[in-house]
Motif scaffolding. Sequence first.
Motif, PDB file in Angstrom:
ATOM      1  N   GLU A   1     -18.942  33.942  18.562  1.00 42.34           N
ATOM      2  CA  GLU A   1     -17.903  33.073  18.024  1.00 42.34           C
ATOM      3  C   GLU A   1     -17.214  32.304  19.146  1.00 42.34           C
ATOM      4  O   GLU A   1     -16.930  32.841  20.212  1.00 42.34           O
ATOM      5  CB  GLU A   1     -16.866  33.913  17.267  1.00 42.34           C
ATOM      6  CG  GLU A   1     -15.791  33.083  16.577  1.00 42.34           C
ATOM      7  CD  GLU A   1     -14.787  33.953  15.837  1.00 42.34           C
ATOM      8  OE1 GLU A   1     -13.874  33.388  15.199  1.00 42.34           O
ATOM      9  OE2 GLU A   1     -14.913  35.203  15.914  1.00 42.34           O
ATOM     10  N   VAL A   2     -16.948  31.034  18.884  1.00 43.74           N
ATOM     11  CA  VAL A   2     -16.232  30.185  19.839  1.00 43.74           C
ATOM     12  C   VAL A   2     -14.883  29.840  19.226  1.00 43.74           C
ATOM     13  O   VAL A   2     -14.804  29.204  18.172  1.00 43.74           O
ATOM     14  CB  VAL A   2     -17.012  28.887  20.149  1.00 43.74           C
ATOM     15  CG1 VAL A   2     -16.246  28.041  21.171  1.00 43.74           C
ATOM     16  CG2 VAL A   2     -18.417  29.200  20.658  1.00 43.74           C
ATOM     17  N   THR A   3     -13.791  30.258  19.863  1.00 42.91           N
ATOM     18  CA  THR A   3     -12.443  30.005  19.344  1.00 42.91           C
ATOM     19  C   THR A   3     -11.652  29.168  20.346  1.00 42.91           C
ATOM     20  O   THR A   3     -11.979  29.116  21.538  1.00 42.91           O
ATOM     21  CB  THR A   3     -11.691  31.319  19.054  1.00 42.91           C
ATOM     22  OG1 THR A   3     -11.547  32.054  20.283  1.00 42.91           O
ATOM     23  CG2 THR A   3     -12.454  32.159  18.050  1.00 42.91           C
ATOM     24  N   TYR A   4     -10.586  28.539  19.848  1.00 44.44           N
ATOM     25  CA  TYR A   4      -9.802  27.619  20.668  1.00 44.44           C
ATOM     26  C   TYR A   4      -8.315  27.979  20.632  1.00 44.44           C
ATOM     27  O   TYR A   4      -7.485  27.212  20.126  1.00 44.44           O
ATOM     28  CB  TYR A   4     -10.004  26.177  20.202  1.00 44.44           C
ATOM     29  CG  TYR A   4     -11.424  25.701  20.288  1.00 44.44           C
ATOM     30  CD1 TYR A   4     -11.861  24.930  21.361  1.00 44.44           C
ATOM     31  CD2 TYR A   4     -12.358  26.020  19.292  1.00 44.44           C
ATOM     32  CE1 TYR A   4     -13.168  24.484  21.444  1.00 44.44           C
ATOM     33  CE2 TYR A   4     -13.668  25.590  19.372  1.00 44.44           C
ATOM     34  CZ  TYR A   4     -14.072  24.823  20.446  1.00 44.44           C
ATOM     35  OH  TYR A   4     -15.362  24.378  20.541  1.00 44.44           O
ATOM     36  N   PRO A   5      -7.916  29.113  21.177  1.00 46.98           N
ATOM     37  CA  PRO A   5      -6.504  29.455  21.205  1.00 46.98           C
ATOM     38  C   PRO A   5      -5.759  28.713  22.311  1.00 46.98           C
ATOM     39  O   PRO A   5      -6.133  28.793  23.492  1.00 46.98           O
ATOM     40  CB  PRO A   5      -6.517  30.967  21.490  1.00 46.98           C
ATOM     41  CG  PRO A   5      -7.768  31.168  22.272  1.00 46.98           C
ATOM     42  CD  PRO A   5      -8.762  30.174  21.753  1.00 46.98           C
TER      43      PRO A   5
ATOM     44  N   SER B   1     -18.193  20.282  23.434  1.00 43.21           N
ATOM     45  CA  SER B   1     -18.270  20.895  22.111  1.00 43.21           C
ATOM     46  C   SER B   1     -19.712  21.102  21.676  1.00 43.21           C
ATOM     47  O   SER B   1     -20.051  22.120  21.060  1.00 43.21           O
ATOM     48  CB  SER B   1     -17.527  20.029  21.081  1.00 43.21           C
ATOM     49  OG  SER B   1     -18.077  18.725  21.023  1.00 43.21           O
TER      50      SER B   1
ATOM     51  N   LYS C   1     -16.548  35.122  22.067  1.00 44.42           N
ATOM     52  CA  LYS C   1     -16.474  36.561  21.759  1.00 44.42           C
ATOM     53  C   LYS C   1     -17.408  36.918  20.619  1.00 44.42           C
ATOM     54  O   LYS C   1     -17.942  36.056  19.933  1.00 44.42           O
ATOM     55  CB  LYS C   1     -15.049  36.941  21.413  1.00 44.42           C
ATOM     56  CG  LYS C   1     -14.442  36.181  20.247  1.00 44.42           C
ATOM     57  CD  LYS C   1     -12.990  36.599  20.036  1.00 44.42           C
ATOM     58  CE  LYS C   1     -12.396  35.853  18.822  1.00 44.42           C
ATOM     59  NZ  LYS C   1     -10.993  36.243  18.583  1.00 44.42           N
TER      60      LYS C   1
ATOM     61  N   ILE D   1     -10.632  28.180  25.721  1.00 46.42           N
ATOM     62  CA  ILE D   1     -11.758  28.353  24.823  1.00 46.42           C
ATOM     63  C   ILE D   1     -12.294  29.761  25.067  1.00 46.42           C
ATOM     64  O   ILE D   1     -12.601  30.113  26.213  1.00 46.42           O
ATOM     65  CB  ILE D   1     -12.866  27.312  25.113  1.00 46.42           C
ATOM     66  CG1 ILE D   1     -12.312  25.885  24.939  1.00 46.42           C
ATOM     67  CG2 ILE D   1     -14.062  27.546  24.189  1.00 46.42           C
ATOM     68  CD1 ILE D   1     -13.248  24.812  25.408  1.00 46.42           C
TER      69      ILE D   1
ATOM     70  N   HIS E   1     -21.467  24.711  20.991  1.00 48.45           N
ATOM     71  CA  HIS E   1     -22.145  24.987  19.714  1.00 48.45           C
ATOM     72  C   HIS E   1     -23.516  25.605  19.959  1.00 48.45           C
ATOM     73  O   HIS E   1     -23.910  26.573  19.284  1.00 48.45           O
ATOM     74  CB  HIS E   1     -22.283  23.691  18.912  1.00 48.45           C
ATOM     75  CG  HIS E   1     -23.029  23.858  17.629  1.00 48.45           C
ATOM     76  ND1 HIS E   1     -22.487  24.481  16.519  1.00 48.45           N
ATOM     77  CD2 HIS E   1     -24.303  23.499  17.267  1.00 48.45           C
ATOM     78  CE1 HIS E   1     -23.371  24.488  15.542  1.00 48.45           C
ATOM     79  NE2 HIS E   1     -24.483  23.900  15.977  1.00 48.45           N
TER      80      HIS E   1
END
Length: 329
Positions: free
Chosen positions: A318-322, A305, A329, A326, A309
Amino acid sequence: MIVNTDANDIMDDLLVKCMLGEATEAERRQVDIWVKDKKENARYYEHFRLIWTQSRELAAHSKVNEEDAWVRFKARTSRETPVIELKTNTWNAWIRIAASVLVLAGVAWLVYFSTLKNSSTELVVLKSGMVALIDTLPDGSVVTLNRRSSISYPEGFGHEDTRKITLTGEAFFDVQPDKSKPFVISVNDVTVTVVGTSFNVKSNTKQTEVIVETGLVQVAKNDQKIKVSPKERVTVQEGDKALVKEKSTDEFYKYYRTKTFVCDDMPLSELVEKLNEIYGARIVIGNKKLEKLRINTTFEQKSLSTDLHVIGQTFDIEVTYPGDSIVLK
């Protein structure tokens, strides 16, 4: 063959008493004589002491249920190495705490006396767990095992014409020079031969990679051989006879020794690939335009993490967690 005799159990009892400072003068002399009697006894003592020291440090911060962890510890090690069963309740309670912390913290169990019979030759097996492990071989060479890696070598290592080792996983070797006894590593279907040098060997089901830091290394597969110099890399693909040599342009392979990730003008796509390998993550670059972005920085090996960052801040992405992935985008 698993070595697990009553004599070893008695000596383990004495070693524990010495570690606790409860041994009598006669018992301490008995341990000293035993350690000096054979080289393998001295190595066993050092491994025992290392496990003891690490477990004490970890136990101070652990809140685990030692009884439950002890059961899991015995189940796990029964397939690999003899479990130290102590007859005295005070010592046994401490060993249970130590073992429980070792299991849950992922510290390597040093499998010195887990020996295997192979054509009447006993093998010493050394394994790492969830953390890297450093050990000194009988010839004075130093090996650093990456996580979930292992080496095995004959019990008489260093006394024969060659110093033979079998590797699974990844390790860095700093070999003690001895021209009369070549140091030979077997990994997958590749053979690495040196006299005295330092180099990294990494293997998986798809390929074997050798990176040289100092000295000269010979890499061979079947009837093909190639010499590898410092800052050069050889890659051998599984099922392929070709030995591919190229310049080693980064120092990322050192991460498990230095605890840092050095990025020298590294493409984001390559960094993501490395992080996925190191952390066992599923990082995906959602925008292909980002793949060629280059980064120059050094990551301290703290957490995934934290690294994500830094990447997000560096490139303003942007860092997303679907789900379990990870996405950048």
